[in-house]
Design a protein around this motif. Structure first.
Motif, PDB file in Angstrom:
ATOM      1  N   PRO A  71      20.480 -80.216  14.271  1.00 28.60           N
ATOM      2  CA  PRO A  71      19.389 -80.903  14.959  1.00 28.60           C
ATOM      3  C   PRO A  71      19.801 -82.355  15.240  1.00 28.60           C
ATOM      4  O   PRO A  71      20.476 -82.969  14.399  1.00 28.60           O
ATOM      5  CB  PRO A  71      18.236 -80.862  13.953  1.00 28.60           C
ATOM      6  N   THR A  72      19.421 -82.895  16.383  1.00 24.05           N
ATOM      7  CA  THR A  72      19.879 -84.229  16.800  1.00 24.05           C
ATOM      8  C   THR A  72      19.625 -85.283  15.731  1.00 24.05           C
ATOM      9  O   THR A  72      20.490 -86.122  15.462  1.00 24.05           O
ATOM     10  CB  THR A  72      19.140 -84.655  18.092  1.00 24.05           C
ATOM     11  N   GLU A  73      18.446 -85.237  15.087  1.00 24.63           N
ATOM     12  CA  GLU A  73      18.119 -86.308  14.116  1.00 24.63           C
ATOM     13  C   GLU A  73      19.045 -86.276  12.889  1.00 24.63           C
ATOM     14  O   GLU A  73      19.254 -87.300  12.249  1.00 24.63           O
ATOM     15  CB  GLU A  73      16.635 -86.283  13.721  1.00 24.63           C
ATOM     16  N   ILE A  74      19.626 -85.115  12.590  1.00 27.43           N
ATOM     17  CA  ILE A  74      20.590 -85.038  11.488  1.00 27.43           C
ATOM     18  C   ILE A  74      21.991 -85.373  12.021  1.00 27.43           C
ATOM     19  O   ILE A  74      22.725 -86.150  11.420  1.00 27.43           O
ATOM     20  CB  ILE A  74      20.572 -83.641  10.830  1.00 27.43           C
ATOM     21  N   LYS A  76      23.002 -87.265  14.342  1.00 25.22           N
ATOM     22  CA  LYS A  76      23.280 -88.672  14.663  1.00 25.22           C
ATOM     23  C   LYS A  76      23.710 -89.490  13.428  1.00 25.22           C
ATOM     24  O   LYS A  76      24.246 -90.583  13.562  1.00 25.22           O
ATOM     25  CB  LYS A  76      22.089 -89.319  15.368  1.00 25.22           C
ATOM     26  N   LYS A  77      23.525 -88.928  12.242  1.00 24.05           N
ATOM     27  CA  LYS A  77      23.907 -89.651  11.024  1.00 24.05           C
ATOM     28  C   LYS A  77      25.392 -89.480  10.701  1.00 24.05           C
ATOM     29  O   LYS A  77      25.909 -90.112   9.789  1.00 24.05           O
ATOM     30  CB  LYS A  77      23.094 -89.141   9.835  1.00 24.05           C
TER      31      LYS A  77
END
Ligand SMILES: CC(C)(COP(=O)(O)OP(=O)(O)OC[C@H]1O[C@@H](n2cnc3c(N)ncnc32)[C@H](O)[C@@H]1OP(=O)(O)O)[C@@H](O)C(=O)NCCC(=O)NCCS
Length: 169
Positions: A71-74, A76-77
């Motif tokens: 998922p993008t929010e993960i 990006k980390k």
């Protein structure tokens, strides 16, 4: 009850039956080869009374995860593709299912991975569910499905540590 590394001379793999042929065959035919080649490690749960009888097992290996799978929010980390721990196989003998042994095995696997992560960084734990029942089992512990692969689930190591801490209280 104890969980130890699988030893084909000590543990009776032939009588193990979890109801899934692929998972039975992995223990009987493949786990020993994978052990020798350092592809995976297999751990078995046995009882003190009958230490050769396998009540359940899991295997741990490594897996590459590309950021586009996450998922993008993960994603990006993380800077690039990541190497994760994979709990590739987990099964409980059909006579002992729904008695909490799968949960004991999963917690043991997570603890082992957390311990290993102090020497070798492991950002995430991946599990591969064989079917919807197994997916539900893993999601009870907080594992989350990959967006494009419902039966592949993840948990960050930070989440795993927090989950264990909470379970111990
Ligand atoms: C999936 C498996 C490892 C779970 O082990 P288990 O010892 O039966 O699981 P537990 O008793 O610890 O169950 C813990 C919780 O997980 C969930 N769960 C477990 N099995 C489930 C099932 N078949 N369907 C739905 N939820 C399930 C339930 O919430 C359960 O809690 P509850 O019994 O209080 O409702 C085991 O049933 C098994 O070996 N199945 C066949 C092989 C397989 O599919 N393995 C998964 C490989 S990916």
């Amino acid at each position: 009850m104890k969980i130890t590394q699988f030893d084909k001379n000590e543990h009776d793999r032939k009588s193990f039956d979890c109801g899934n042929t692929e998972l039975n065959n992995y223990l009987k035919c493949i786990s020993g080869q994978h052990e020798k080649k350092d592809i995976s490690r297999t751990y078995v749960l046995t009882s003190e009374l009958n230490p050769s009888h396998i009540k359940g097992y899991y295997s741990i290996a490594v897996a590459q995860v590309s950021l586009c799978e996450l998922p993008t929010e993960i994603a990006k980390k993380y800077p690039s593709e990541i190497t994760c721990s994979l709990i590739g196989r987990m099964a409980v003998n059909h006579t002992c299912q729904r008695q909490g042994l799968g949960s004991i095995l999963l917690i043991d696997a997570i603890k082992r991975i957390i311990q290993a992560s102090s020497a070798i960084p492991i950002p995430m734990i991946i599990v591969q569910a064989k079917n919807e029942d197994a997916r539900r089992f893993y999601s009870e512990f907080g594992f989350v499905s990959f967006p494009d692969n419902y039966l592949k689930l993840m948990m960050t190591l930070a989440h795993a540590k927090a989950m264990l801490k909470e379970a111990e209280h």
